[in-house]
Design an enzyme around this catalytic site. Structure first.
Site, short mmCIF file in Angstrom:
data_model
loop_
_atom_site.label_atom_id
_atom_site.label_comp_id
_atom_site.label_asym_id
_atom_site.label_seq_id
_atom_site.Cartn_x
_atom_site.Cartn_y
_atom_site.Cartn_z
CG HIS A 60 14.25 -6.39 1.14
ND1 HIS A 60 14.86 -5.78 0.06
CD2 HIS A 60 13.27 -5.53 1.54
CE1 HIS A 60 14.28 -4.62 -0.18
NE2 HIS A 60 13.31 -4.44 0.70
CG ASP A 113 9.61 -3.36 -9.37
OD1 ASP A 113 8.57 -3.04 -8.77
OD2 ASP A 113 10.75 -3.00 -9.00
NE ARG A 118 4.89 1.71 -5.96
CZ ARG A 118 5.85 1.08 -5.29
NH1 ARG A 118 6.60 0.16 -5.90
NH2 ARG A 118 6.08 1.36 -4.02
CE LYS A 173 13.12 -4.82 -6.47
NZ LYS A 173 11.86 -4.07 -6.56
#
Length: 461
Positions: A89, A179, A186, A205
């Site tokens: 990631h 999420d 957010r 995730k």
């Protein structure tokens, strides 16, 4: 025991530690609410997000929140594949296209060393995202390939991994649904930059992929998401601790993002650059991209047991690239996901922007610095990125870099070529680039590509 949202908000607001039951109940309420049954309201979720932003989370709270989000929907079960499951990631950057190289490199390595069951010894279930803000998105790049399907369900994902050793897909609506709600709020509440909420979002995730190991590329520098080196390092440490506490071996590399990575920044042109590399056509401007891809792949190969150390893994990665095996794996992946592989016969011919402009150096000297985030915004304004979710993106828009930081520059030398599908979009990005490029008399000190590596061992775990 009944958990009341307002009590949880007050506890965190006042600096108290939330219990596991409180955290799990809140996440469950977020996922299970309906328009007719508001177990927790947007206002209450927003208040809790701000309380976390201001007060933070301790390691247990963060691990519990991440786990609750991870299991808030469907998860991928890699056990039937009998492989070592690993992913990578990146926190996002400009021209950051390493995923397009790493997935086929690891797939080729796994197919070259199969387990006794005949299934690839490595599989990479790479769930990627779209561009937002100044950073590019892997899915937008992949979707410039005609027919390529990034929206595989979990069974299709398993089938592709079994056949190819890697798959490149987007997040499904049922993977970590908590999420989706938290991230959207957010974005509207000024809490996006919380390292605790970022960690829970990313790691929930990734852990939902049933990973044995994870390598994180955490950007530092002017093009990084986090504003300072210290904050990037703190985020990396949080993610490593969270991954390790979940039983997933995790390593994070702090990598430089003071200039675009590689030769191209855009969508199709980044695919073109990676295909050239896999076909062993190495442009000098792609050297940093190749180096970083090999280093990250090297760590993954090491964690997967295919190399005794990351350095040996990086050498193996480059051998796979140069041998053409990564390109063969790439073609298998693209074809398995419905893509037209004939477009890779001559990828340069598919780049057909209707408007181009060349930005040249106004003086001689050394390319000393640039605000890489500003360069990313220039790419976005050319049409290659999006300002908000759902905006369309251009396959043809982007920039080509002709020089790297520290290079000697002569007056009139090409620095960037801008591409767009609308000539009217060239002026603002050109000025943005002119405003941020600094050419100096003396050569600058250029930061190394890898600034620091964070592992469980370095954290004393």
């Amino acid at each position: 025991m009944n958990i009341h949202p307002i009590d949880v908000i007050l506890h965190k607001r006042d600096g108290l530690t939330l219990t596991d039951d409180e955290i799990r109940a809140l996440v469950r309420a977020i996922v299970e609410r309906t328009p007719d049954r508001q177990l927790v309201t947007d206002a209450q979720i927003a208040a809790l997000l701000m309380a976390i932003f201001l007060r933070g989370l301790d390691p247990r709270e963060l691990a519990t929140l991440t786990s609750a989000m991870r299991f808030s929907g469907d998860t991928f079960d890699a056990a039937p594949l009998h492989t070592f499951t690993i992913d990578k990631h990146s926190t996002g950057g400009v021209g950051d296209k390493t995923s397009l190289l790493i997935a086929p490199i690891l797939a080729a390595a796994g197919l070259a060393h199969p387990t006794t069951s005949g299934v690839p010894g490595i599989c990479v279930p790479m769930i990627s995202g779209r561009s937002l803000g100044h950073t590019g998105g892997t899915l937008d790049k992949l979707e410039t390939i005609p027919g390529f399907n990034t929206q595989l369900n979990l069974q299709q994902l398993a089938d592709t991994l079994r056949k190819c050793g890697a798959a490149l897909i987007g997040q499904t609506p049922r993977i970590v649904p908590a999420d989706r709600t938290l991230y959207a709020l957010r974005d509207h509440t000024g809490t996006v930059e919380s390292p605790f909420l970022i960690t829970a979002s990313i790691m929930s995730k990734k852990l939902a992929e049933s990973l044995n190991a994870l390598v994180l590329d955490v950007k530092v520098g002017s093009g990084a998401f986090m504003p300072t080196y210290e904050k990037s390092k703190f985020l990396a440490e949080l993610m490593v601790r969270t991954g390790e506490s979940a039983g997933t071996r995790t390593a994070a590399l702090l990598t430089s993002m003071d200039e675009p990575l590689g030769r191209f920044s855009g969508n199709w042109i980044e695919v073109w650059e990676c295909v050239d590399i896999m076909q062993n056509k190495r442009h000098p401007m792609s050297a940093d991209l190749i180096e970083l891809s090999n280093i990250l792949s090297g760590w993954m190969l090491h964690l997967a047991g295919h190399a005794s150390n990351p350095e040996e893994g990086a050498k193996l990665s480059d051998q796979i690239l140069q041998s053409g095996e990564a390109y063969k794996a790439w073609l298998r992946i693209i074809e398995a996901q419905g893509g037209d592989i004939s477009v890779f016969d001559a990828p340069a011919t598919r780049h057909k922007p209707s408007a181009t402009r060349v930005l040249k150096a106004s003086r001689s000297g050394y390319l000393a610095s640039m605000d890489c985030k500003q360069v990313g915004w220039a790419v976005q304004r050319l049409g290659a990125g999006r300002a908000k979710p759902g905006d369309p993106v251009s396959a043809q828009a982007g920039i080509e870099s002709h020089a790297k930081l520290g290079n000697r520059i002569e007056q009139g030398q090409q620095l960037f070529t801008l591409f767009s599908e609308d000539a009217a979009l060239l002026n603002e990005p050109e000025q943005m680039l002119l405003d941020t490029i600094v050419i100096a008399d003396a050569p600058p000190t250029v930061a190394p590509l890898i600034r620091e590596t964070i592992t469980a061992a370095s954290l004393g775990k």
